[in-house]
Structure formats: C-alpha cells, structure tokens
Design a protein around this motif. Structure first.
Motif, mmCIF file in Angstrom:
data_model
loop_
_atom_site.group_PDB
_atom_site.id
_atom_site.type_symbol
_atom_site.label_atom_id
_atom_site.label_comp_id
_atom_site.label_asym_id
_atom_site.label_seq_id
_atom_site.Cartn_x
_atom_site.Cartn_y
_atom_site.Cartn_z
ATOM 1 N N PRO A 17 -18.291 3.955 0.928
ATOM 2 C CA PRO A 17 -17.674 3.879 -0.391
ATOM 3 C C PRO A 17 -18.488 2.983 -1.319
ATOM 4 N N ILE A 67 -10.680 -5.174 -3.291
ATOM 5 C CA ILE A 67 -9.884 -5.066 -2.071
ATOM 6 C C ILE A 67 -9.361 -6.446 -1.671
ATOM 7 N N HIS A 106 -2.708 -4.114 3.257
ATOM 8 C CA HIS A 106 -3.279 -3.051 2.415
ATOM 9 C C HIS A 106 -4.751 -2.849 2.730
ATOM 10 N N LEU A 110 -6.344 0.540 4.406
ATOM 11 C CA LEU A 110 -7.439 1.201 3.699
ATOM 12 C C LEU A 110 -8.608 1.426 4.648
ATOM 13 N N GLU A 122 -9.503 13.912 8.802
ATOM 14 C CA GLU A 122 -9.050 13.716 7.437
ATOM 15 C C GLU A 122 -7.538 13.514 7.323
ATOM 16 N N PHE A 125 -6.733 9.938 7.716
ATOM 17 C CA PHE A 125 -7.136 9.214 6.504
ATOM 18 C C PHE A 125 -6.032 9.298 5.456
ATOM 19 N N MET A 126 -5.531 10.518 5.245
ATOM 20 C CA MET A 126 -4.496 10.719 4.238
ATOM 21 C C MET A 126 -3.230 9.948 4.595
ATOM 22 N N TRP A 129 -3.586 6.196 4.016
ATOM 23 C CA TRP A 129 -3.548 5.846 2.588
ATOM 24 C C TRP A 129 -2.161 6.078 1.999
ATOM 25 N N ARG A 130 -1.422 7.019 2.586
ATOM 26 C CA ARG A 130 -0.048 7.224 2.117
ATOM 27 C C ARG A 130 0.784 5.976 2.411
ATOM 28 N N ARG A 132 -0.362 2.987 2.761
ATOM 29 C CA ARG A 132 -0.882 1.885 1.961
ATOM 30 C C ARG A 132 -0.237 1.850 0.578
ATOM 31 N N GLU A 133 0.093 3.033 0.058
ATOM 32 C CA GLU A 133 0.717 3.087 -1.261
ATOM 33 C C GLU A 133 2.026 2.304 -1.310
ATOM 34 N N ASP A 137 2.961 -0.386 -4.044
ATOM 35 C CA ASP A 137 4.194 -0.332 -4.830
ATOM 36 C C ASP A 137 4.860 -1.704 -4.882
ATOM 37 N N GLU A 140 3.010 -3.709 -7.379
ATOM 38 C CA GLU A 140 3.280 -3.262 -8.739
ATOM 39 C C GLU A 140 4.656 -3.742 -9.199
ATOM 40 N N ARG A 146 -1.738 -2.947 -9.487
ATOM 41 C CA ARG A 146 -1.809 -2.291 -8.187
ATOM 42 C C ARG A 146 -2.848 -2.936 -7.270
ATOM 43 N N VAL A 147 -4.057 -3.106 -7.759
ATOM 44 C CA VAL A 147 -5.069 -3.702 -6.890
ATOM 45 C C VAL A 147 -5.537 -5.065 -7.398
#
Lengths: 362, 177, 141
Positions: A17, A67, A106, A110, A122, A125-126, A129-130, A132-133, A137, A140, A146-147
C-alpha cells in the motif's frame, strides 16, 4: 555457483500500500540479499517545528501516519508534558489509553486484511475491513473523524466522552469479538493459509536481539519487548499485563501474535472502562518549554516501540523534535528475514513486519 | 449521468501521503462503502487502469515515479487527486521536500478535498471520473489522430503519439519513446 | 499513577564513543535510536539505549558533541540496526559517519536540498564543491 540476478521490487507494487523499494539479489529463486531503498515518502516533518509552535505541532504529528495517528499525537503530548512537568487528570490518562488500544484494534484488523489480500484470500480481506469499520464508527461518534481525529492534545484529551458512550463502546467491542473469532479461526487454522506462512521468513530469538527489533515482529521471535510493561499512564492501573509472545519466529507466528493482541486490547478496554474515574479531561497549559530542557520517552504503538525526543529553546517553538518510529528500527530485521526466502514469499515477509513507510520517513 | 458506461479500474499510488487517505481509498472498496458495486477494481497494473488515484503530495523522489505510472497508462485516462495533500500540499506544504500537489507533475482531472478524505467523496470522484473518461473517449473517437493530451505532456515531449509526430513535416521521431 | 519516564543524559567525548557503545553491548543494553540536533557551532548526536538492569525501563542517552567536519565512528559493528539512523544522520545533517555496515553514500534520502536539517553543513558542502570545481578548472588549464 548459480548466476545471480537482481530484481527490483517496488515502489509501486500490488501488495504494497506504500512505496518502498527493494533490490532483491537472487540466486535461482532464492533471495540472498536485499537492499532497502526508502525516501519516497520523505517530507521533512521534523523541520516543521521551526514554523509551528508546540501546541500546533500536535496536529502535524498526527499526520505523520494515518494508521498510527492517535499514537503519535499521544506520544508527542506525553513528551511535551514530561518536558514541561504538566500533570494531566486521571480521566484523561484513561481515555488516552482506551483510544490508543482502539487504534491498535483498528491497525491490527487493517493489517490482517492486507495480509489476507497479500496471499490472495480476498474474502478474508473484505471481512477484516468490515469489522474494522465498527472501530472507525466509534471514533467518528466520539470525535468526528475516522482516521485522523485530533482527540489528544497537550494537557489532556480534547473530547469529553461520557460514561454511557464508553459502556456503548464495550458493547460494540463484545459483538466485534464474537465476529472476530471466525476470522481469527480462518487465519490461524485454515490449511491453505498455514501453508503460505508456516516456516516462511524465520528469524531466531538471537537474531531478533541482534537487530534490536521491536513490536509484534520481535515478540513473534520470543523477545519480551513491550513498552506497555513500563506501566506509564493508565497502563499502570491494569490488574495484570502479559505481552503476547511466540517462539516460532516465522510469518505464522507474527500473524498469531497480532491476532491475539486484538483480543488482549479488547480486554484492556473493558477493564479500563469499568474503572475509569470521574473528572475533567483537560488541564490548562501555560508557558513554554525552558531553554535547553530536553527529554525523551517511548510508547508502544501498534507496530512496536516508538521514541520521542524534544528539546526546548525558551520560546513557544521547540529547538528539536525527533520521532523514531517502530518500522525504522525493524528494517534491519526485515532485511535479515528476507535473505533465504523464496522470491514468491517476499511479499509475505514484507507484509508480516507490518511496514509503515510514512512513519519511517516522516 | 443516469448509467455508468464503463466499470472503471483504478490504480492507486501513495505519494508522500500519511496513509490516512490511502487506507480510506481501500476502505471505499470494502464492504461498508463497496465501490465494487460500480465495478471499480483496484488493479496493480497501470496498463489495466482507467483512473489514477493519487494520495499525498509530490516530493523530489516520487515525482518521476508518478510521472512514469501516468505515462504507462493508456488513453483515455483520468487522474484523481485524493485529499488535501494531493490537491495542494496540505499540512506539509511548507516542508522542504514537498514540491506541491499532484498537479505539479501531471494534469489532474478531479480534486477531492478532506484531511483525511472520506470514502464517500472518493466514490463521488471516481464516478465523476467515469464521466470525464467518457468525454475523453468521445473526443478520441471524433479525431483519432488527436489524443487528449495535456500541456505539460506536450511541453516535456514525453509520450508523443507516433501518428502526431508523422504529421509534423521533417520530424525525425524525436520524443518518441 | 506513574506519568513520566525519567531518562538520563550523559555527555561523552567523541573519542570515547566507540568504547562506551562496546561496553553497553557487553552489558546487553538495548539500542533505541540515534538522532542529531543542529546547534549554533556544532551538532549534538544522541544515542539512546535501555539498560536491562533498570526496573523502570528508563533510557540512557549518550550525547556526543560533533564539531563541523569531524568524522564519527559507526556503531553498526555492535548494533547492526543503527545503519538506518546513521545514513539518515548523514543525509539530513551532513555528519560524516565512517564504517557503516550498509553505507548508502548519501543516497538514502533523495531530498531537494543538501543537508536540509543543518544549513551550516550545506553551506560548507557548497563552498567545498565550488573549491573543487575551481581546482579542476586550474588543472585543466
């Protein structure tokens, strides 16, 4: 002797990344040496202390890395408080540690996602990250960001977070823990995942010590290094704290340590929320650091020990601010782990040290 | 635009960003925001990509990298600058090693504000990028010899299409890679 | 609640640096980092270590004063991880460090200006370059 080839790796690479460049010296398919090349993200933030005073600089430190942003603002604030002898309130200390551990969750989620993406899983991975949201939240809801959320400041914690909200955080985390167990089970028990990681990029305990490694990377080689053991701030109020260690020293062990650290962080937050004292969260900060006063301190970031050094010059501007981040300490270890690895395993080895390049280069 | 004519593939490069925008670009692709429902796929290969998403400012060392990735992409292409730093340097504007925003090396089609940028705005920008992509493709179809190139491209002489060089009398192929 | 760490700073002469670090290595000190600070006339270089015998994990800082143009010995012989910081110190502050295990020769960071953190060293470098160029010019003639 077989022929040697040099393969350039990065700076733009699908598994990375962030930009980092490596010259891999290969003998057939085996890496015999790796020469790191960094500097793609170097901005020169340490020089900015001449243009921003010490209260403004906290926002700059947050933007060293998106991060570990909370960790850097926490380390910087603690360093300035230590320099000026400011004692912040107990509630602020608790809130800082709670948010620091939330950012660790978090960050690790990640990383687990990126790791899964790195070996081509994959869906995992999804899912990582789901989950992590849910942590984002929480950020937020409490702070608005958020970050990067500018919650920590010299003198305490900017946002008052009510006890009800904190109890809500615990409920969210308990739900997350249940969902997280399925992901953790796949990462640790799935045979195809294991075949990609077990025995890859091995580093022994002696090597970890030799290369002064820090963080989960060192703990996976059985080195007991964790700045949380010093008990500074609210970490000292925990009833018990044991760093998570593994003696395997390979990619699987590094994954294992981080997977377990997420659960450990949830436990720490639960305990601190139950014990948090009432009171203010900010103390007024007056004056400026004295001329030639200097101090240094360390902090356990998600990626390991971070170091902060500050020197005052009698005005509102600091004479020098130095931030040494965990990844720069781990580069020597990464090079050691790479030599002997198969070319196809190089991305796995690089990912499992959890490199944070924008931290490293500032 | 009532429908999306193309599933845009993106390539992402982290300039000198702090990772904040970086992880938000990835977050935009993951289940909560799910840009993949528009067919947005994050690819690692510049030759497969339609949209170049740049996060972070440009510094001395990564300027040629950004330029090269841009040059490797096929026409038509769109550049999206994500976040305050990519738009104009952001908090690092006065740092000694930061040259400025993405537009200091390559032409930018869409600017996304925010520090860190929010995933919703990234999706907005990518969808807007598809519109620009469509216009550029149309312009190319109308006049295949004339590709929609930027001024900076023309000035540096990089990536001059062969067709155009042939049009110029006496051109000896200078500038052709 | 324990709020602060209490680090200690110790000033060491440049000639004693290698000896001190070798002694630390023998006593199993943990290496933390190297950083430089540009002063009016010279640079201070701080080497931070953790003594394994302290109970509170406090750091020991070794402060070395380096005048302009003086070379510093590398400590990578004892602590190989230091190469990152030594290359960085050279590239940003212009402090010459001898004997680094992986020496990038000033190419570790590509920055837009010479020695950005230490304008004095950049000036010296600039005048040295000008002098070199003039010398070459006279050689050619």
């Amino acid at each position: 002797m077989s022929k040697r080839t040099v393969i350039p790796f990065g700076p733009q690479h699908p598994v990375l990344p962030e930009p980092v460049h490596l010259d891999l010296v290969l003998e057939d398919e085996r890496v015999v040496n790796a020469i790191p090349r960094i500097g793609y993200v170097h901005r020169g933030l340490e020089k900015l202390v001449e243009k921003r005073d010490y209260t403004q600089f906290v926002y700059v430190t947050e933007r060293i890395c998106g991060i570990c942003s909370f960790g850097h603002s926490l380390g910087y604030s603690q360093c300035i408080e230590q320099l000026m002898g400011i004692e912040i309130t107990d509630r602020a200390e608790y809130l800082r540690v709670i948010f620091h551990e939330l950012s660790r969750i978090h960050s690790h989620l990640l990383w687990l996602g990126l790791l899964a993406d790195g070996f081509g899983f994959e869906a995992l991975f999804m899912h990582a990250w789901r989950l992590r949201e849910q942590v984002l939240d929480i950020f937020e809801e409490c702070t608005g960001g958020r970050v990067i959320f500018s919650a920590c400041d010299v003198g305490g914690f900017r946002q008052e977070v009510s006890n009800e909200t904190l109890k809500g955080i615990v409920i969210v985390l308990e739900r997350l823990r249940e969902e997280y167990r399925t992901i953790a089970k796949t990462l640790l028990d799935d045979s195809s995942v294991k075949s990609r990681m077990v025995g890859v990029g091995y580093l022994s305990h002696e090597q970890a010590k030799e290369y002064s490694m820090v963080g989960p990377f060192a703990r996976a080689s059985g080195l007991e290094v964790d700045e949380r053991l010093l008990g500074v701030g609210a970490y000292g109020e925990l009833s018990s704290f044991e760093p998570i260690l593994s003696d395997q020293g390979d990619c699987y062990a590094r994954c294992d340590v981080r997977v377990k650290e997420v659960l450990q962080s949830i436990d720490i937050i639960n305990e601190l929320v139950a014990k948090i004292p009432e009171g203010d969260v900010m103390v007024p900060v007056k004056g400026s650091p004295e001329k030639d006063a200097e101090t240094m301190m360390t902090l356990e970031q998600p990626r390991g020990q971070a170091f902060y050094y500050a020197k005052g010059n009698g005005s509102k501007f600091l004479a020098r601010m130095r931030i040494r981040t965990p990844t720069s300490q781990n580069i020597a270890g990464m090079v050691a782990a790479l030599s002997g690895a198969e070319l196809a395993d190089v991305p796995m080895v690089i990912l499992t040290i959890d490199p944070c390049i924008s931290c490293t280069e500032r | 635009m009532s429908y999306v004519s193309k599933s845009p593939w993106i390539i992402h490069y982290d300039g000198s960003s702090c990772n904040g925008c970086d992880i938000e670009v990835l977050a935009a692709l993951t289940p909560l925001y799910d840009a993949e429902r528009f067919g947005v796929v994050n690819t690692g290969n510049p030759k497969h990509a339609d949209i170049f998403v740049v996060t972070g400012g440009v510094n001395e060392q990564n300027a040629p990298v950004i330029k090269q990735i841009y040059d490797q992409m096929l026409e038509p292409k769109v550049v999206v600058a994500c976040g305050a730093c990519a738009c104009g340097g952001g908090v690092y504007q006065t740092c000694y090693n930061v040259l400025g925003g993405t537009d200091s090396v390559i032409p930018v089609d869409a600017y996304v504000p925010g520090c860190a940028v929010r995933p919703e705005s990234i999706i907005d920008a990518v969808v807007a990028g598809v519109g620009i992509l469509e216009e550029k493709a149309k312009a190319m179809k109308m006049n295949p010899a004339h590709k929609d190139r930027s001024e900076s491209d023309a000035a540096s002489g990089a990536h001059v299409p062969v067709a155009q060089v042939d049009d110029v009398p006496g051109a000896s192929g200078a500038g052709v890679e | 609640m324990r709020r602060f760490q209490n680090p200690s700073f110790e000033y060491v002469g440049l000639e004693d640096l290698a000896e001190t670090v070798a002694d630390f290595k023998q006593r199993d000190f943990k290496f933390v980092q190297i950083c430089a600070t540009a002063l009016d006339e010279s640079c201070d270089v701080l080497y931070a270590f953790v003594d394994p015998e302290t109970t509170d994990g406090s750091m020991t800082g070794i402060m070395v004063n380096v005048p302009d143009g003086v070379h510093v010995p590398s400590i990578t012989e004892w602590y190989p991880a230091a190469f990152v910081f030594e290359n960085e110190t050279h590239d940003l502050f212009g402090i010459q460090i001898d004997g680094i295990n992986i020496d990038f020769g000033g190419e570790f960071y590509q920055v837009s200006m010479t020695f950005p953190m230490n304008p004095r060293a950049a000036e010296l470098e600039q005048s040295a370059r000008v002098a070199d160029a003039q010398e070459e010019g006279t050689d050619n003639e």
